[in-house]
Scaffold this motif. Sequence first.
Motif, PDB file in Angstrom:
ATOM      1  N   VAL A  51      32.197  37.085  35.239  1.00  0.00           N
ATOM      2  CA  VAL A  51      31.740  36.813  36.612  1.00  0.00           C
ATOM      3  C   VAL A  51      30.652  35.736  36.570  1.00  0.00           C
ATOM      4  O   VAL A  51      30.668  34.781  37.355  1.00  0.00           O
ATOM      5  CB  VAL A  51      31.183  38.094  37.272  1.00  0.00           C
ATOM      6  N   PHE A  80      36.954  43.096  44.834  1.00  0.00           N
ATOM      7  CA  PHE A  80      35.965  42.016  44.829  1.00  0.00           C
ATOM      8  C   PHE A  80      34.925  42.266  43.725  1.00  0.00           C
ATOM      9  O   PHE A  80      34.287  43.299  43.695  1.00  0.00           O
ATOM     10  CB  PHE A  80      35.306  41.917  46.197  1.00  0.00           C
ATOM     11  N   TYR A  81      34.737  41.284  42.858  1.00  0.00           N
ATOM     12  CA  TYR A  81      33.873  41.484  41.692  1.00  0.00           C
ATOM     13  C   TYR A  81      32.405  41.691  42.054  1.00  0.00           C
ATOM     14  O   TYR A  81      31.662  42.332  41.311  1.00  0.00           O
ATOM     15  CB  TYR A  81      34.005  40.336  40.689  1.00  0.00           C
ATOM     16  N   GLY A  82      31.985  41.149  43.170  1.00  0.00           N
ATOM     17  CA  GLY A  82      30.587  41.340  43.585  1.00  0.00           C
ATOM     18  C   GLY A  82      30.288  42.809  43.830  1.00  0.00           C
ATOM     19  O   GLY A  82      29.225  43.316  43.453  1.00  0.00           O
ATOM     20  N   GLN A 107      30.167  44.607  40.424  1.00  0.00           N
ATOM     21  CA  GLN A 107      28.930  44.342  39.679  1.00  0.00           C
ATOM     22  C   GLN A 107      27.731  45.045  40.311  1.00  0.00           C
ATOM     23  O   GLN A 107      26.783  45.404  39.617  1.00  0.00           O
ATOM     24  CB  GLN A 107      28.683  42.839  39.550  1.00  0.00           C
ATOM     25  N   HIS A 141      21.700  38.907  36.570  1.00  0.00           N
ATOM     26  CA  HIS A 141      22.648  39.907  37.082  1.00  0.00           C
ATOM     27  C   HIS A 141      22.106  40.547  38.356  1.00  0.00           C
ATOM     28  O   HIS A 141      22.833  40.713  39.343  1.00  0.00           O
ATOM     29  CB  HIS A 141      22.924  40.977  36.009  1.00  0.00           C
ATOM     30  N   TYR A 201      22.439  38.235  41.143  1.00  0.00           N
ATOM     31  CA  TYR A 201      23.823  38.159  41.598  1.00  0.00           C
ATOM     32  C   TYR A 201      24.172  39.313  42.539  1.00  0.00           C
ATOM     33  O   TYR A 201      24.709  39.108  43.619  1.00  0.00           O
ATOM     34  CB  TYR A 201      24.780  38.130  40.403  1.00  0.00           C
ATOM     35  N   VAL A 202      23.854  40.531  42.115  1.00  0.00           N
ATOM     36  CA  VAL A 202      24.276  41.666  42.934  1.00  0.00           C
ATOM     37  C   VAL A 202      23.424  41.833  44.184  1.00  0.00           C
ATOM     38  O   VAL A 202      23.856  42.492  45.138  1.00  0.00           O
ATOM     39  CB  VAL A 202      24.283  42.994  42.145  1.00  0.00           C
TER      40      VAL A 202
END
Lengths: 480, 480
Positions: free
Chosen positions: A94, A202-204, A207, B335, B338-339
């Motif tokens: 990602v 959805f990867y978001g 994560q 990370h 990102y989240v």
Amino acid sequence: MHRYERLADHLRERIQAGFYQVHERLPSVRALAQAHGVSLSTVQHAYHQLEDAQLIEARPKSGYFVSPRRERLPAPPVARTAQRPVEVSQWEHVREGTCVLPDTSMHNLGRGMPDIDAPTLKPLLRALARVSRRQDLIGLNYDTLHGRPELREQIARLAVGQGCRLHPDDIVVTTGCHEAISIAMRAVCEPGGIIAVDSPSFYGALQSIRAYGMKAMEIPTDPETGISLEALELALEQWPIRAIQLTPTCNNPLGYTLSEARKRALYALAQRFDVAIIEDDVYGDLSYGFPRPVTIKSFDEDGRVLLCSSFSKTLAPGLRIGWIAPGRYHERALHMKYVGTGSTATQGQMAVAEFIREGHHEPHLRRMRAQYQGNRDRMLDVIESAFPASTRVSYPAGGFMLWLECADGIDSVALNQRLMAEGIRIAPGVVFSATGKYRHCLRLNHAVFDAEIARAVSRVGHCVAEMLTQRADAGQPETA
Amino acid sequence: MHRYERLADHLRERIQAGFYQVHERLPSVRALAQAHGVSLSTVQHAYHQLEDAQLIEARPKSGYFVSPRRERLPAPPVARTAQRPVEVSQWEHVREGTCVLPDTSMHNLGRGMPDIDAPTLKPLLRALARVSRRQDLIGLNYDTLHGRPELREQIARLAVGQGCRLHPDDIVVTTGCHEAISIAMRAVCEPGGIIAVDSPSFYGALQSIRAYGMKAMEIPTDPETGISLEALELALEQWPIRAIQLTPTCNNPLGYTLSEARKRALYALAQRFDVAIIEDDVYGDLSYGFPRPVTIKSFDEDGRVLLCSSFSKTLAPGLRIGWIAPGRYHERALHMKYVGTGSTATQGQMAVAEFIREGHHEPHLRRMRAQYQGNRDRMLDVIESAFPASTRVSYPAGGFMLWLECADGIDSVALNQRLMAEGIRIAPGVVFSATGKYRHCLRLNHAVFDAEIARAVSRVGHCVAEMLTQRADAGQPETA
Ligand SMILES: Cc1ncc(COP(=O)(O)O)c(C=O)c1O
Ligand SMILES: Cc1ncc(COP(=O)(O)O)c(C=O)c1O
């Protein structure tokens, strides 16, 4: 099942069986109502459902007709998932995809970028410039934690088109849909808790589950009909799941829209097991069928649905303006919003509110939907001619993403590496899984389509074909 | 202790004892070096420290002079804190203060708003408008997760002035300092973990501790010299603390700047107990002393300091642009970034980068520092004349916040309620505590000062006096 759903199913079977032919006119609403002993609105409802599914189309003043149906490549099958909650990995893949700068020398088919170059978006740029010149300097000031009132008002107005009655005070503006999902998860689930997700997903969202120390229960999802309610029910029976997180309308990456009946059934399941629903509607307004499908939130009678969305896919992702309608979790959501970012950047909110208030939003959506639907078909043509015959591909009901499944053993991470040297990026399937499944799958963006992109997609297909041949030559055994 | 620190201490004592009088010229650097048998740079270092503390001032070409020292109200004493990790409450009071719309009919002395109406900020508005008109549309696109390269480059350049050598790639742009702190906490501490904080402390950091299921260990903090290193050491010995979170330069709400010696000692403590330091530097560039004090990050040799800051206090909070330099926690921080929000809104970043690159930043800071320092003294005058004699007040070394301690039993939450009816807001002390201490304290914003604000501050003082009289009349016993 509702009456109209039974009728829609009946008609669908007849169309698929060839009883009604392409371009044939379907019975009038009145005739059908009489024949089946149902109300006019039941028939209309059924026809709308078939329209959403792109099986029929309305022609003004002449009725409903069977849509021309392109010869379609086979859709990917439902994938098997781990039948227990798992920890999420895959961050490195990602990261790879999100630490990329916009680069015009690159064909980035991997990222969830809409087309931002449409003429119907120009008024937004003007609104942004205007807001910067405002004498009251409100745009430079801290906004209230909830978000600008004029924007929340417009969001509430737009929600009507999704079957939702929202008050501006039900809405909290966020820094993109990403923050909305992040808020929702923390509002409904403790660290260590389990969240059920559609898979691929959805990867978001995946994560976020990882970052907050939660676990993902991946539910098998059909590329045409969506998340398996049977598998979901089983999971809810077996595990202490706190919430269901999914993108039921114009799903990313699969493109399906869960039917209204299934949306209702999912909501009923959530009620029965008393879990929350985190509904990601970020692509919902890009449904090719019009009017757009309703949200699960529209059935929400006890506030258990947290609706998450943004203007990232419909207008421009660089604005980072999204929202959440967190229902009964409003107070917790507001706290999570506060600790995550404080308030949201002010100027973008003001500009988007102006853009919508001045009536530019609907025409823009109309244009983009048509463009994305057209591009879908064009890209499908290229895929059909350039990819090996073993390839399966989704047939999205909206948005601008195609999901491809290659032959087992094709490694889309390696494929991406190889393509990058040629200035092409794809989204490898692994990022849509908690545990690195879907390695033989990939997602392609068809927001923009021209001869160059066609060539890039061809190149992806040929690369897959090469890899397939190399595998065959090397006599490598298939890996799972 | 370093040599220069011993020398500075010696000089401080002499000034405070009246050995050197106000406006008197201090010995030349050379003379002092000879007298004490130290190097020229040691003397210079010592003089700089006294300058930071506003005890002396440099006059070009003539040397150092003892500063005129206003008669100061007594500073608040160090507060006692719970001597164990606690859960954070007080959200309802923080919520009250942050769910407020900018309202010109209101004197909001409660919020951390800088003055955004300065002429030196106008080029930023022009940059924002210019960015909206850019043909490449980069401002509408998803930014890379780290933030715009041109902005990170400028941030790295500015860091030199804080004694820091940062590479642009050491920096991650965030949605305000708020997100930076939120990222830092999640990067270094698990749910259930303990974070030590200065007390009173910025409420956003406290609420993050709450939201992420952590506990706060509040360390007593002196309004003049800062966080007690002795108490901190004791806490580190007794509890499994994961990180120290503090605002060591131009502290919010107290206004002190931890001396360089104490910053070094704190860093050494962190090394000894192997804990991370989350350094909030959001007001650092508004230090009245010039050059601005160095950050703890500038001593960081093993990457344990996560430096958090933003342009919210120096330029404009509505932009929501901050950054984090997370040291060895870079990957985890990325990370969490990102989240939390995905990437940061793009246009604001581009505009700020232009503003700095074009040389507007330093003149703007210079102007604001002078304005805020002047306003501090003006507001102190009003406070002295309008508040009861029992009031104690801080003497900030930078920023635009004053911290007042009223007589025991004055309830600043009730005070705020009462004032709101008159169109005035303050920040009640309780929000700066994990557990509702500092109820008899309040924070006032002196970013802007004019006759109307003077009247508002007077009104606050009279209101406190009234409450004091009412208490005396009612013969209420003092509450803790
Ligand atoms: C399904 C889905 N949800 C949420 C997001 C994030 O949206 P935003 O850019 O508004 O944070 C995306 C974008 O990639 C997405 O595809
Ligand atoms: C000490 C401190 N840190 C951080 C913040 C938050 O800054 P930002 O507005 O950039 O998120 C504030 C603002 O209130 C503050 O006073």
